[in-house]
Design a protein around this motif. Structure first.
Motif, short mmCIF file in Angstrom:
data_model
loop_
_atom_site.label_atom_id
_atom_site.label_comp_id
_atom_site.label_asym_id
_atom_site.label_seq_id
_atom_site.Cartn_x
_atom_site.Cartn_y
_atom_site.Cartn_z
N GLN A 12 0.77 -1.26 -0.08
CA GLN A 12 0.05 0.03 -0.03
C GLN A 12 0.89 1.13 -0.02
N SER A 13 0.46 2.13 -0.79
CA SER A 13 1.15 3.51 -0.80
C SER A 13 0.31 4.64 -0.47
N VAL A 14 0.93 5.72 -0.12
CA VAL A 14 0.09 6.89 -0.10
C VAL A 14 0.73 7.96 -0.82
N LEU A 15 -0.30 9.00 -1.06
CA LEU A 15 0.12 10.29 -1.89
C LEU A 15 1.00 11.21 -0.83
N VAL A 23 -1.29 7.77 7.85
CA VAL A 23 -0.08 6.77 7.53
C VAL A 23 0.32 6.04 8.66
N ALA A 24 -0.01 6.70 9.74
CA ALA A 24 0.30 5.92 11.00
C ALA A 24 -0.72 4.74 11.11
N LYS A 25 -2.03 5.37 10.95
CA LYS A 25 -3.23 4.21 10.93
C LYS A 25 -2.94 3.13 9.98
N LEU A 26 -2.46 3.67 8.83
CA LEU A 26 -2.35 2.36 7.86
C LEU A 26 -1.34 1.26 8.26
N MET A 27 -0.10 1.92 8.92
CA MET A 27 0.75 1.00 9.39
C MET A 27 0.46 0.26 10.53
N LYS A 28 -0.51 0.78 11.39
CA LYS A 28 -1.02 -0.06 12.20
C LYS A 28 -1.75 -1.18 11.87
N LYS A 29 -2.86 -0.92 11.00
CA LYS A 29 -3.74 -1.67 10.36
C LYS A 29 -3.26 -2.74 9.57
N GLN A 30 -2.22 -2.54 8.71
CA GLN A 30 -1.45 -3.43 7.98
C GLN A 30 -0.19 -4.20 8.77
N ASP A 31 -0.01 -3.73 9.98
CA ASP A 31 1.27 -4.12 10.67
C ASP A 31 2.44 -4.14 10.04
N ILE A 32 2.69 -2.93 9.48
CA ILE A 32 4.05 -2.57 8.62
C ILE A 32 4.75 -1.43 9.06
#
Length: 139
Positions: A12-15, A23-32
């Motif tokens: 997953q990437s972000v703009l 971005v932090a929420k994405l990292m938490k959700k995806q465990d990355i």
């Protein structure tokens, strides 16, 4: 073995305009621990969990107002799907990075190669070498 056989295929990437709180929420959700930043289909940088800690929290910035572009590490070292694992590891060692974006022939991001992927591909000596290289103390 080629990178395509060991990499994580879902990335997953972000703009660059994405708020770092997202971005932090994405990292938490995806465990990355790292998220590529893309613009017009091309990777322009990378945000790691360390970037969030050092460039946002430690400096007292509001994560809901800071954008990915402001905290990302610009540019990026990457490899291609067709590269051999050994080549990718050398690149990771040289640049002292733990995660390496993987591109296809059109330079579109298609995966991520991490230290854990190297250990799972069966080359323990190569994984140990990489771990020593990227986790050494600063002089």
């Amino acid at each position: 073995m080629h990178v395509s056989e060991a990499m994580h295929k879902q990335v997953q990437s972000v703009l660059p305009t994405t708020r770092v709180s997202e971005v932090a929420k994405l990292m938490k959700k995806q465990d990355i621990g790292a998220v590529p930043v893309t613009e017009n289909g091309r990777m322009i940088g990378m945000i790691t969990d360390r970037d969030l800690t050092v460039r946002v929290l430690a400096d007292g910035h509001d994560a809901s107002e800071v954008t990915a572009r402001e905290v990302m590490s610009p540019g990026a070292t990457f490899c291609h799907m067709s590269d051999r694992i050994e080549e990718a590891v050398r690149m990771m060692e040289k640049h002292k990075i733990r995660r390496l974006p993987v591109m296809n022939a059109d330079d579109k991001i298609v995966g991520m190669l991490a230290i854990g992927d190297i250990t799972h591909c069966g080359s323990r000596p190569l994984a140990e070498e990489l771990l020593r290289a990227v986790s050494g103390h600063h002089a």
